[in-house]
Design a protein around this motif. Structure first.
Motif, PDB file in Angstrom:
ATOM      1  N   PHE A 206      26.456 -74.422  23.250  1.00 58.21           N
ATOM      2  CA  PHE A 206      26.398 -75.837  22.876  1.00 58.21           C
ATOM      3  C   PHE A 206      27.686 -76.544  23.275  1.00 58.21           C
ATOM      4  O   PHE A 206      27.656 -77.639  23.859  1.00 58.21           O
ATOM      5  CB  PHE A 206      26.167 -75.954  21.360  1.00 58.21           C
ATOM      6  CG  PHE A 206      25.796 -77.316  20.883  1.00 58.21           C
ATOM      7  CD1 PHE A 206      24.471 -77.664  20.680  1.00 58.21           C
ATOM      8  CD2 PHE A 206      26.777 -78.270  20.618  1.00 58.21           C
ATOM      9  CE1 PHE A 206      24.124 -78.929  20.227  1.00 58.21           C
ATOM     10  CE2 PHE A 206      26.437 -79.535  20.173  1.00 58.21           C
ATOM     11  CZ  PHE A 206      25.104 -79.871  19.971  1.00 58.21           C
ATOM     12  N   THR A 207      28.821 -75.911  23.004  1.00 62.66           N
ATOM     13  CA  THR A 207      30.118 -76.511  23.328  1.00 62.66           C
ATOM     14  C   THR A 207      30.278 -76.693  24.829  1.00 62.66           C
ATOM     15  O   THR A 207      30.806 -77.715  25.300  1.00 62.66           O
ATOM     16  CB  THR A 207      31.250 -75.633  22.774  1.00 62.66           C
ATOM     17  OG1 THR A 207      31.105 -75.525  21.350  1.00 62.66           O
ATOM     18  CG2 THR A 207      32.602 -76.242  23.090  1.00 62.66           C
TER      19      THR A 207
ATOM     20  N   THR B 150      32.110 -87.785  22.624  1.00 66.13           N
ATOM     21  CA  THR B 150      31.721 -86.438  22.206  1.00 66.13           C
ATOM     22  C   THR B 150      30.657 -86.466  21.126  1.00 66.13           C
ATOM     23  O   THR B 150      29.683 -85.695  21.170  1.00 66.13           O
ATOM     24  CB  THR B 150      32.957 -85.671  21.700  1.00 66.13           C
ATOM     25  OG1 THR B 150      33.964 -85.669  22.714  1.00 66.13           O
ATOM     26  CG2 THR B 150      32.591 -84.233  21.359  1.00 66.13           C
TER      27      THR B 150
ATOM     28  N   ARG C  20      26.949 -84.849  21.382  1.00 64.67           N
ATOM     29  CA  ARG C  20      26.501 -83.817  20.438  1.00 64.67           C
ATOM     30  C   ARG C  20      25.178 -84.215  19.790  1.00 64.67           C
ATOM     31  O   ARG C  20      24.298 -83.371  19.570  1.00 64.67           O
ATOM     32  CB  ARG C  20      27.568 -83.559  19.381  1.00 64.67           C
ATOM     33  CG  ARG C  20      28.811 -82.852  19.907  1.00 64.67           C
ATOM     34  CD  ARG C  20      29.813 -82.569  18.788  1.00 64.67           C
ATOM     35  NE  ARG C  20      29.278 -81.592  17.832  1.00 64.67           N
ATOM     36  CZ  ARG C  20      29.386 -80.290  17.969  1.00 64.67           C
ATOM     37  NH1 ARG C  20      30.021 -79.778  19.013  1.00 64.67           N
ATOM     38  NH2 ARG C  20      28.897 -79.484  17.055  1.00 64.67           N
TER      39      ARG C  20
ATOM     40  N   SER D 121      26.728 -71.596  19.424  1.00 62.44           N
ATOM     41  CA  SER D 121      27.838 -72.543  19.397  1.00 62.44           C
ATOM     42  C   SER D 121      28.589 -72.563  20.724  1.00 62.44           C
ATOM     43  O   SER D 121      28.969 -73.635  21.219  1.00 62.44           O
ATOM     44  CB  SER D 121      28.795 -72.183  18.255  1.00 62.44           C
ATOM     45  OG  SER D 121      29.913 -73.040  18.239  1.00 62.44           O
TER      46      SER D 121
ATOM     47  N   SER E 123      25.347 -75.306  15.957  1.00 66.80           N
ATOM     48  CA  SER E 123      26.316 -75.783  16.958  1.00 66.80           C
ATOM     49  C   SER E 123      27.750 -75.601  16.471  1.00 66.80           C
ATOM     50  O   SER E 123      28.681 -75.544  17.279  1.00 66.80           O
ATOM     51  CB  SER E 123      26.064 -77.256  17.289  1.00 66.80           C
ATOM     52  OG  SER E 123      26.465 -78.100  16.220  1.00 66.80           O
ATOM     53  N   ASN E 124      27.925 -75.513  15.163  1.00 63.00           N
ATOM     54  CA  ASN E 124      29.246 -75.289  14.584  1.00 63.00           C
ATOM     55  C   ASN E 124      29.491 -73.820  14.254  1.00 63.00           C
ATOM     56  O   ASN E 124      30.445 -73.484  13.533  1.00 63.00           O
ATOM     57  CB  ASN E 124      29.428 -76.140  13.321  1.00 63.00           C
ATOM     58  CG  ASN E 124      29.561 -77.618  13.635  1.00 63.00           C
ATOM     59  OD1 ASN E 124      30.238 -78.001  14.587  1.00 63.00           O
ATOM     60  ND2 ASN E 124      28.901 -78.460  12.860  1.00 63.00           N
TER      61      ASN E 124
ATOM     62  N   LEU F 108      22.642 -78.647  13.976  1.00 64.88           N
ATOM     63  CA  LEU F 108      24.061 -78.986  13.835  1.00 64.88           C
ATOM     64  C   LEU F 108      24.839 -77.811  13.248  1.00 64.88           C
ATOM     65  O   LEU F 108      25.973 -77.525  13.683  1.00 64.88           O
ATOM     66  CB  LEU F 108      24.217 -80.218  12.946  1.00 64.88           C
ATOM     67  CG  LEU F 108      25.650 -80.737  12.772  1.00 64.88           C
ATOM     68  CD1 LEU F 108      26.235 -81.159  14.110  1.00 64.88           C
ATOM     69  CD2 LEU F 108      25.685 -81.895  11.785  1.00 64.88           C
TER      70      LEU F 108
ATOM     71  N   GLU G  17      30.454 -84.501  29.005  1.00 64.03           N
ATOM     72  CA  GLU G  17      31.578 -85.396  28.713  1.00 64.03           C
ATOM     73  C   GLU G  17      32.405 -85.706  29.950  1.00 64.03           C
ATOM     74  O   GLU G  17      33.179 -86.674  29.962  1.00 64.03           O
ATOM     75  CB  GLU G  17      32.464 -84.785  27.626  1.00 64.03           C
ATOM     76  CG  GLU G  17      33.390 -85.798  26.979  1.00 64.03           C
ATOM     77  CD  GLU G  17      34.113 -85.243  25.766  1.00 64.03           C
ATOM     78  OE1 GLU G  17      34.693 -86.052  25.021  1.00 64.03           O
ATOM     79  OE2 GLU G  17      34.103 -84.021  25.572  1.00 64.03           O
TER      80      GLU G  17
ATOM     81  N   VAL H 235      28.134 -79.683  25.961  1.00 64.90           N
ATOM     82  CA  VAL H 235      28.747 -80.960  25.571  1.00 64.90           C
ATOM     83  C   VAL H 235      29.933 -81.283  26.483  1.00 64.90           C
ATOM     84  O   VAL H 235      30.074 -82.419  26.960  1.00 64.90           O
ATOM     85  CB  VAL H 235      29.186 -80.912  24.093  1.00 64.90           C
ATOM     86  CG1 VAL H 235      30.026 -82.139  23.750  1.00 64.90           C
ATOM     87  CG2 VAL H 235      27.965 -80.845  23.175  1.00 64.90           C
TER      88      VAL H 235
ATOM     89  N   THR I  28      21.767 -82.178  20.032  1.00 65.63           N
ATOM     90  CA  THR I  28      21.147 -81.819  18.751  1.00 65.63           C
ATOM     91  C   THR I  28      19.675 -82.221  18.747  1.00 65.63           C
ATOM     92  O   THR I  28      18.807 -81.469  18.285  1.00 65.63           O
ATOM     93  CB  THR I  28      21.892 -82.498  17.584  1.00 65.63           C
ATOM     94  OG1 THR I  28      23.245 -82.032  17.553  1.00 65.63           O
ATOM     95  CG2 THR I  28      21.231 -82.171  16.261  1.00 65.63           C
TER      96      THR I  28
END
Length: 323
Positions: free
Chosen positions: A15-16, A30, A34, A12, A267-268, A264, A23, A19, A38
């Motif tokens: 991934f953040t 966003t 994502r 995560s 990623s969270n 997903l 951005e 992103v 993904t």
């Protein structure tokens, strides 16, 4: 082996950061960014159907730069040949043998711009490499390496001189989405940087190709409860029995939904999939795989509207087994 909570946290965080890096180029998008990552970590490909000037090329280039990889752009035209994409074998008089010259498909991120402008014969050159990650020329198979991702674009407005993507080609895109126009605040920020040309903007590399491959491997190990698989199966079955649909989602579509839901979830920061992961990805993963009845299309029915309705009609699982 199942992903651990610690590995999910590491996934995560990376991934953040990726992103946020992209951005800085694609402001205010966003969710789309994502989706792009993904697709990358699910080892799939992305189809962007959008208007000109929405940042599709900058999006693909920023993803490639973020993963410290290579990127190529191919402008699809009616006279483009399969060899212009995959490469060709050229006879070398000095060695007396044919030497393979790699085409632009040999890159980590390949932007297939206006893919529907090329002939079906040229479009078919992408079928093998998108499914298997290899290119076969003159009976010799050449791997394109990893990570590998095709980001294809098509213009939904102009139809003259275009060829509709066949269902077999659409099915190989793990997702289809659009970038869309930026909101007011993002537009103002873009205008403030009007003195800088888009292709002059670069973003720093956040992760190496080895890290990207490790994240893709970890995404495959996210736990999926049997009730989640049952939910995906019921959703896909519902697309096949819908009145407005002539051909529903394939088994490849069901697999794509599970694979992207795993990514997903990771990623969270979760090492297991929940129904909301499936709901969030059902439209971009399944809608473009549906072949609608001509009368339904004439009435304005879309794959997106059908998936939205099926998500309402198909109840998600209320509990799950222990991880």
């Amino acid at each position: 082996m199942t992903m651990t909570p610690e590995q999910a946290g590491w996934f995560s965080d990376n991934f953040t950061r990726l992103v946020a890096n992209v951005e800085t180029v694609l402001l205010g998008k966003t969710f789309v960014i994502r989706l792009g990552f993904t697709a990358l970590f699910s080892e799939g490909h992305l189809l962007l159907e959008d208007f000109p000037g929405t940042g599709k090329t900058s999006f693909a280039r920023a993803i490639a730069q973020s993963v410290d990889g290579t990127s190529n752009r191919v402008q699809f035209t009616p006279d483009l040949l399969p060899g212009d994409i995959t490469g060709v074998s050229i006879y070398d008089q000095r060695s007396g043998a044919f030497e393979f010259h790699r085409g632009p498909i040999f890159a980590n991120v390949v932007l297939a711009d206006e893919i529907n402008r090329a002939s079906p014969k040229t479009q078919s050159a992408l079928l093998e490499v998108m499914e298997e990650g290899t290119v076969t020329v003159d009976g010799v198979t050449h791997p394109v390496g990893a990570p590998f991702m095709v980001i294809a674009t098509q213009n939904p407005i102009e139809q003259a001189g275009t060829y509709r993507l066949p269902e077999a080609q659409l099915d190989r895109f793990i997702m289809k989405t659009s970038i869309g126009y930026p909101d007011h605040s993002s537009t103002l920020r873009i205008l403030e940087g009007a003195g800088t040309r888009a292709h002059d903007v670069t973003v720093p590399a956040i992760a190496s190709a080895e890290v990207i491959n490790e994240m893709a491997r970890l995404a495959r190990t996210v736990h999926v409860d049997p009730t989640i698989n049952d939910y995906v199966s019921r959703l896909v079955d519902a697309t096949r029995s819908a009145d407005e649909v002539r051909l529903g989602a394939s088994v490849r579509g069901a697999l794509a939904l599970v694979r992207t839901a795993k990514t997903l979830a990771a990623s969270n920061g979760r090492h297991y999939v929940i129904p909301d992961d499936v709901k969030a990805l059902a439209e971009p993963v399944l809608a473009h795989r549906l072949v609608l009845d001509p009368e339904a299309e004439f009435d304005g029915v879309t794959g997106t509207s059908i998936i939205s309705q099926l998500l309402i009609e198909t109840p998600p699982p209320s509990d799950r087994q222990a991880v």
